[in-house]
Scaffold this active site. Structure first.
Site, PDB file in Angstrom:
ATOM      1  N   LYS A 150      -2.469   6.123  -4.081  1.00  0.00           N
ATOM      2  CA  LYS A 150      -3.544   7.092  -3.869  1.00  0.00           C
ATOM      3  C   LYS A 150      -3.123   8.444  -4.436  1.00  0.00           C
ATOM      4  CE  LYS A 150      -3.998   4.854   0.638  1.00  0.00           C
ATOM      5  NZ  LYS A 150      -2.612   4.328   0.667  1.00  0.00           N
ATOM      6  N   ASP A 194       0.827  -1.193   0.000  1.00  0.00           N
ATOM      7  CA  ASP A 194       0.000   0.000   0.000  1.00  0.00           C
ATOM      8  C   ASP A 194       0.869   1.254   0.000  1.00  0.00           C
ATOM      9  OD1 ASP A 194      -2.954   1.058   0.709  1.00  0.00           O
ATOM     10  OD2 ASP A 194      -1.484   2.216   1.846  1.00  0.00           O
ATOM     11  N   TYR A 244       2.605  10.002   0.556  1.00  0.00           N
ATOM     12  CA  TYR A 244       3.619   9.446   1.453  1.00  0.00           C
ATOM     13  C   TYR A 244       5.029   9.810   1.005  1.00  0.00           C
ATOM     14  CZ  TYR A 244      -0.220   6.284   2.831  1.00  0.00           C
ATOM     15  OH  TYR A 244      -1.414   5.754   3.246  1.00  0.00           O
ATOM     16  N   HIS A 283      -7.236  10.006  -2.063  1.00  0.00           N
ATOM     17  CA  HIS A 283      -6.699   9.875  -0.704  1.00  0.00           C
ATOM     18  C   HIS A 283      -7.604  10.507   0.355  1.00  0.00           C
ATOM     19  CE1 HIS A 283      -2.607   9.373   1.520  1.00  0.00           C
ATOM     20  NE2 HIS A 283      -3.623   8.974   2.254  1.00  0.00           N
TER      21      HIS A 283
END
Length: 582
Positions: free
Chosen positions: A375, A345, A350, A405
């Protein structure tokens, strides 16, 4: 770590307790301890051109350090700072600047100041020299007494309870000491030691050393009361300034009661960054093991979806403007894959898509054996460009799951609906096998369902016993939208001291697993998919033990019921009222 149950109780100074001392007398006694720290502390001695301290002269076997760098959020350092010390005015939760690594990093009294402790320790690890050490000292602000003199209704206890409540609401926990060792392990430190020290409040102990510690603890408690409480109680808890002052008067009175023998624990954890020999040798081969086949569920479009995933977010988050590839993350993802994690994931937000792509490339595992999620975040207003950028970083032709997201950027329903229409085109183009959303509430789902041609396959949300989201989950499940849980370990990582602690401990012993696996199993029993993460191979392996046992329906219900007694939201909290459980 020393077992608190095996410690000898502190003995009382019966002579002192027999005296009928008033508040003024007690204050005079404390003043004597304050003045005992004289100016000799900063009266340095010079020998052979090198500087030594004069306080307890002769106990330092080595000259003082050449350079010490301190950090504070405000320029409040005293004027007597030694010449080899420099202070930086900065937020330690921001990205630390690039510079030569330190031989030693020391952190103390940071409870109530840090929102993301795992990240804080990871940053400390990244700037510790190979072979160097880091030490973290902090309180666990829960009072107790060893002789039963601390009773319900004590105002010092009330103060700590209110302080904990306020700090949890702003995501700045004060009960951090018990978690320092785990965070240090997750950050990568080795040779870790964990020591627990009792801090009495007041001069009631018989032992001279503990009496002195208790006096200084009382001094810092009394002098810091207003600093700890004025802003938190008025701005977070909604008290008036006058209400706070009245309450603090009661707190001071109970604190000085010699017949109540309060203690709280102080935790010291230190560890070493791995030595150079270990780093430069060939990494040991992961032991052969029966790589467990993680079960799958079927999404509403027929795609097989592994029920446990490895996340590259919270524990690994980095700024998007940081171009350097984090090799530690690359190696950890490869380790996760070897252990059996085939559901990976990631997210644009991130900043770790390049590491995830590199790990997939180096893993040697066939692409069709992996399930990869990403995302769209900051680039949500240009989704065609966003998916192309993500695929380039991931070094992939397609992702298995592509999510929006969060919904909080949208100002109108139309913006959200247009974004979902763009995501539907990503699926139609073959660049994503399945599509879904993340952090959506019921109202957001209702908005996109009004115009959707493709029903979202999943909604990935923070989900754990302390955040069960009311009617959101039943609603989305009724529409065929599967629940994906992240942050499932929050009750034992950020929200300790809650109603679940005792039950989790009992169940962990019953099933011969860790409390982490109990929480993961709880989500799995509810038929949700879970995303978890760690930098430690052993911990990643232990998480998979959640597949080896089942909780009873009664145990699942008991965890759910107790979880409803506390509310804690760790992520996206700025978008919600403190009591909003949606």
């Amino acid at each position: 770590m020393a077992d608190p149950e095996r410690r000898q109780p502190l003995l009382l100074d019966e002579d002192l307790l027999a005296e009928d001392q008033d508040d003024e007398t007690y204050s005079d006694e404390l003043q004597s301890y304050r003045t005992s720290l004289s100016s000799t502390v900063t009266d340095y001695k010079w020998t052979h051109g090198r500087r030594f301290h004069s306080y307890r002269e002769g106990t330092d076997a080595f000259p003082s350090l050449e350079k010490v760098v301190g950090n504070d959020l405000s320029p409040i350092q005293p004027s007597w700072v030694p010449p080899n010390v420099e202070f930086e005015v900065d937020d330690v939760e921001s990205e630390w600047p690039e510079r030569p690594p330190f031989d030693f990093i020391h952190s103390r009294y940071m409870c109530g100041s840090i929102s993301d402790w795992p990240k804080f320790l990871r940053q400390a690890y990244s700037q510790t020299k190979v072979g160097g050490w880091a030490e973290f000292q902090d309180f666990h602000l829960v009072n107790y007494s060893e002789d039963g003199t601390l009773k319900e209704g004590n105002n010092v206890n009330k103060f700590y309870e209110l302080l904990r409540e306020a700090c949890e609401k702003i995501n700045r926990p004060v009960t951090v000491g018990v978690n320092l060792k785990k965070w240090a392990e997750d950050a990568g430190f080795e040779n870790i030691e964990h020591k627990v020290f009792r801090l009495p409040l007041g001069t009631w102990p018989r032992d001279p050393r503990m009496k002195e510690i208790g006096a200084f603890n009382m001094l810092q408690f009394l002098e810091g009361l207003e600093a700890f409480s004025i802003a938190t109680f008025t701005q977070v808890l909604g008290w008036s300034y006058e209400e706070v002052q009245v309450f603090l008067a009661l707190v001071r009175k109970d604190a000085k009661n010699r017949r109540v023998h309060m203690i709280h624990d102080f935790h010291v954890v230190y560890g070493q960054r791995e030595n150079l020999v270990k780093v430069t040798c060939i990494p040991p081969k992961i032991p052969a093991m029966a790589n467990p086949k993680i079960p799958t569920i079927q999404l509403n479009d027929g795609t097989a979806f592994p029920i446990i995933g490895y996340g590259t977010g919270t524990a690994w988050f980095k700024r998007g403007d940081s171009p350097a590839v984090n090799r530690a993350l690359v190696e950890t993802v490869k380790t996760a894959v070897k252990l059996g994690y085939n559901h990976l994931d990631g997210a644009e937000g991130y900043g770790t898509e390049p590491e995830l792509g590199q790990a997939i490339e180096e893993s040697g595992v066939s692409r069709d054996e992996l399930f990869v999620t990403t995302k769209v975040g900051a680039s949500v207003r240009d989704i065609p460009a966003a998916i192309d950028a993500s695929l380039k970083k991931l070094k992939l032709d397609y992702v298995d799951l592509f999510l929006i997201h969060n919904p909080f950027w949208a100002n109108t329903e139309e913006e959200l609906q247009e974004a979902w229409a763009a995501v539907e085109k990503v699926k139609a183009s073959g660049k994503a096998r399945s599509i879904g959303v993340s952090n959506f509430l019921k109202s957001h789902l209702e908005t996109i369902l009004k115009t959707a041609k493709v029903i979202p396959s999943v909604n990935q949300i923070e989900f754990h016993p302390y955040l069960q989201h009311g009617d959101l989950v039943p609603f989305q499940e009724s529409k065929g939208i599967k629940t994906v849980s992240y942050g499932g370990l929050i009750p034992i990582t950020r929200a300790t001291g809650g109603p679940l602690d005792a039950l989790l401990s009992t169940l962990a012993k019953k099933y011969g697993v860790n409390e982490s696996e109990i929480l993961l199993r709880w989500s799995l029993e509810r038929k949700y998919v879970v995303i978890t993460t760690s930098s430690k191979e052993l911990r990643l392996a232990s998480y998979l033990q959640a597949l080896t046992f089942e909780l009873t329906p009664k145990e699942v219900e008991e965890i759910s019921h107790l979880g409803q007694q506390k509310h804690y939201r760790a992520f996206w909290a700025g978008n919600f009222a403190s009591d909003d459980r949606s």
